[in-house]
Design a protein around this motif. Structure first.
Motif, PDB file in Angstrom:
ATOM      1  N   GLY A  93       6.305  12.712   4.428  1.00 19.74           N
ATOM      2  CA  GLY A  93       5.789  11.450   3.935  1.00 19.74           C
ATOM      3  C   GLY A  93       4.606  11.625   3.002  1.00 19.74           C
ATOM      4  O   GLY A  93       4.536  10.988   1.940  1.00 19.74           O
ATOM      5  N   PHE A  94       3.675  12.495   3.367  1.00 24.51           N
ATOM      6  CA  PHE A  94       2.509  12.709   2.525  1.00 24.51           C
ATOM      7  C   PHE A  94       2.885  13.395   1.207  1.00 24.51           C
ATOM      8  O   PHE A  94       2.273  13.129   0.164  1.00 24.51           O
ATOM      9  CB  PHE A  94       1.467  13.551   3.258  1.00 24.51           C
ATOM     10  N   ALA A  95       3.903  14.267   1.245  1.00 22.47           N
ATOM     11  CA  ALA A  95       4.272  15.008   0.042  1.00 22.47           C
ATOM     12  C   ALA A  95       5.289  14.247  -0.812  1.00 22.47           C
ATOM     13  O   ALA A  95       4.960  13.754  -1.892  1.00 22.47           O
ATOM     14  CB  ALA A  95       4.829  16.378   0.428  1.00 22.47           C
ATOM     15  N   ARG A  96       6.496  14.129  -0.320  1.00 24.13           N
ATOM     16  CA  ARG A  96       7.586  13.573  -1.122  1.00 24.13           C
ATOM     17  C   ARG A  96       7.478  12.073  -1.318  1.00 24.13           C
ATOM     18  O   ARG A  96       7.881  11.552  -2.354  1.00 24.13           O
ATOM     19  CB  ARG A  96       8.926  13.910  -0.471  1.00 24.13           C
ATOM     20  N   LEU A  97       6.976  11.344  -0.321  1.00 23.85           N
ATOM     21  CA  LEU A  97       6.916   9.886  -0.420  1.00 23.85           C
ATOM     22  C   LEU A  97       5.587   9.390  -0.961  1.00 23.85           C
ATOM     23  O   LEU A  97       5.421   8.188  -1.191  1.00 23.85           O
ATOM     24  CB  LEU A  97       7.193   9.255   0.956  1.00 23.85           C
TER      25      LEU A  97
ATOM     26  N   GLY B 204       0.815  -1.204   0.000  1.00 22.91           N
ATOM     27  CA  GLY B 204       0.000   0.000   0.000  1.00 22.91           C
ATOM     28  C   GLY B 204       0.853   1.260   0.000  1.00 22.91           C
ATOM     29  O   GLY B 204       1.978   1.286  -0.489  1.00 22.91           O
ATOM     30  N   ARG B 205       0.311   2.315   0.558  1.00 21.89           N
ATOM     31  CA  ARG B 205       1.024   3.593   0.699  1.00 21.89           C
ATOM     32  C   ARG B 205       0.934   4.008   2.158  1.00 21.89           C
ATOM     33  O   ARG B 205       0.397   5.053   2.502  1.00 21.89           O
ATOM     34  CB  ARG B 205       0.418   4.642  -0.229  1.00 21.89           C
ATOM     35  N   ASN B 206       1.478   3.142   3.017  1.00 23.91           N
ATOM     36  CA  ASN B 206       1.373   3.307   4.462  1.00 23.91           C
ATOM     37  C   ASN B 206       2.756   3.444   5.088  1.00 23.91           C
ATOM     38  O   ASN B 206       3.753   2.951   4.560  1.00 23.91           O
ATOM     39  CB  ASN B 206       0.688   2.080   5.075  1.00 23.91           C
ATOM     40  N   ALA B 207       2.795   4.072   6.255  1.00 20.30           N
ATOM     41  CA  ALA B 207       4.038   4.175   7.018  1.00 20.30           C
ATOM     42  C   ALA B 207       3.708   4.317   8.495  1.00 20.30           C
ATOM     43  O   ALA B 207       2.605   4.726   8.867  1.00 20.30           O
ATOM     44  CB  ALA B 207       4.884   5.350   6.550  1.00 20.30           C
ATOM     45  N   MET B 208       4.683   3.983   9.330  1.00 20.05           N
ATOM     46  CA  MET B 208       4.520   4.067  10.777  1.00 20.05           C
ATOM     47  C   MET B 208       5.560   5.020  11.364  1.00 20.05           C
ATOM     48  O   MET B 208       6.753   4.924  11.049  1.00 20.05           O
ATOM     49  CB  MET B 208       4.696   2.676  11.402  1.00 20.05           C
ATOM     50  N   LEU B 209       5.109   5.920  12.226  1.00 22.03           N
ATOM     51  CA  LEU B 209       6.027   6.762  12.985  1.00 22.03           C
ATOM     52  C   LEU B 209       6.657   5.923  14.095  1.00 22.03           C
ATOM     53  O   LEU B 209       5.965   5.165  14.774  1.00 22.03           O
ATOM     54  CB  LEU B 209       5.282   7.949  13.602  1.00 22.03           C
ATOM     55  N   THR B 210       7.955   6.072  14.302  1.00 25.00           N
ATOM     56  CA  THR B 210       8.670   5.268  15.285  1.00 25.00           C
ATOM     57  C   THR B 210       9.706   6.109  16.013  1.00 25.00           C
ATOM     58  O   THR B 210      10.061   7.208  15.588  1.00 25.00           O
ATOM     59  CB  THR B 210       9.405   4.092  14.614  1.00 25.00           C
ATOM     60  N   SER B 211      10.193   5.563  17.120  1.00 28.42           N
ATOM     61  CA  SER B 211      11.452   5.998  17.751  1.00 28.42           C
ATOM     62  C   SER B 211      11.480   7.415  18.276  1.00 28.42           C
ATOM     63  O   SER B 211      12.532   8.044  18.294  1.00 28.42           O
ATOM     64  CB  SER B 211      12.629   5.819  16.763  1.00 28.42           C
TER      65      SER B 211
END
Length: 211
Positions: free
Chosen positions: A122-126, A91-98
């Protein structure tokens, strides 16, 4: 090689990690209290050094999925914490971490801004559509951090990870690009609009601290 640009907010900024960041990175990951709520056990010095080497190698991975950034105070270049974004393989998902800040860092109550800067990128460049994050269900402060980052409560994942000899429940939060982007701050809007190179100058002219 995929290096992220500097991401400047009102109260802090993010940059790629450098070899000179080993000291604060090792301090974070070997600290009993700073690692208490992380999804991994406290490391010894060698383990922290190995993990740091992996962070330095992230920009050379293709495709790059891990983005572990150094948190700095405006006008200074010393790393005072970490913030990460893990792009998932589907998909087009990501998790904030650390998200961790060193004791004494002059950023009390501002940790959510580190997440917001990475979300804007993330929303713009990725080209991400959905970003989520989680914290141990017994963490006393993280709900407010998640809400301040613009994330919404989603679910409780039972016994998701095992640290300090115990299984822990994790409370998750998420947002999607069409919901988050309209409430972006001035600094975040610059990142969303691809004007990262001018963000620092603009913030300085509006009275926020910077060099």
């Amino acid at each position: 090689m995929t290096h992220l640009p500097e991401l400047h907010g009102h109260h802090l900024w993010l940059r790629e990690m450098r070899a000179t960041d080993l000291g604060p990175f090792e301090r974070i990951h070997t600290h009993r209290l700073l690692t208490r709520f992380l999804g991994m056990d406290r490391m010894d010095a060698r383990q922290a050094q190995d993990a740091f080497a992996q962070c330095l190698a992230q920009p050379y991975a293709h495709p790059r999925r891990k983005h572990t950034m150094a948190v700095c105070v405006p006008g200074e270049d010393t790393m005072v914490g970490t913030m990460g974004l893990l792009v998932e393989e589907y998909g087009r998902n990501a998790m904030l971490t650390s998200l961790v800040l060193l004791p004494g860092a002059p950023l009390s109550g501002q940790g959510h801004e580190a997440g917001r800067l990475l979300m804007a990128y993330g929303f713009a460049r990725l080209g991400l559509h959905r970003i989520w994050a989680g914290h141990r269900a017994d963490h006393p402060r993280m709900r407010d951090v998640m809400l301040a980052a613009g994330l919404h409560p989603e679910a409780t994942l039972r016994q998701l990870f095992h640290t300090q000899g115990t299984w822990h429940d994790v409370t998750t939060y998420s947002t999607v690009a069409p919901e988050w982007i309209p409430q972006a701050s001035t600094a975040e809007r610059l990142i969303l609009d691809g004007e990262i190179s001018t963000a620092r100058e603009t913030l300085n002219t509006t009275g926020f601290p910077g060099s």
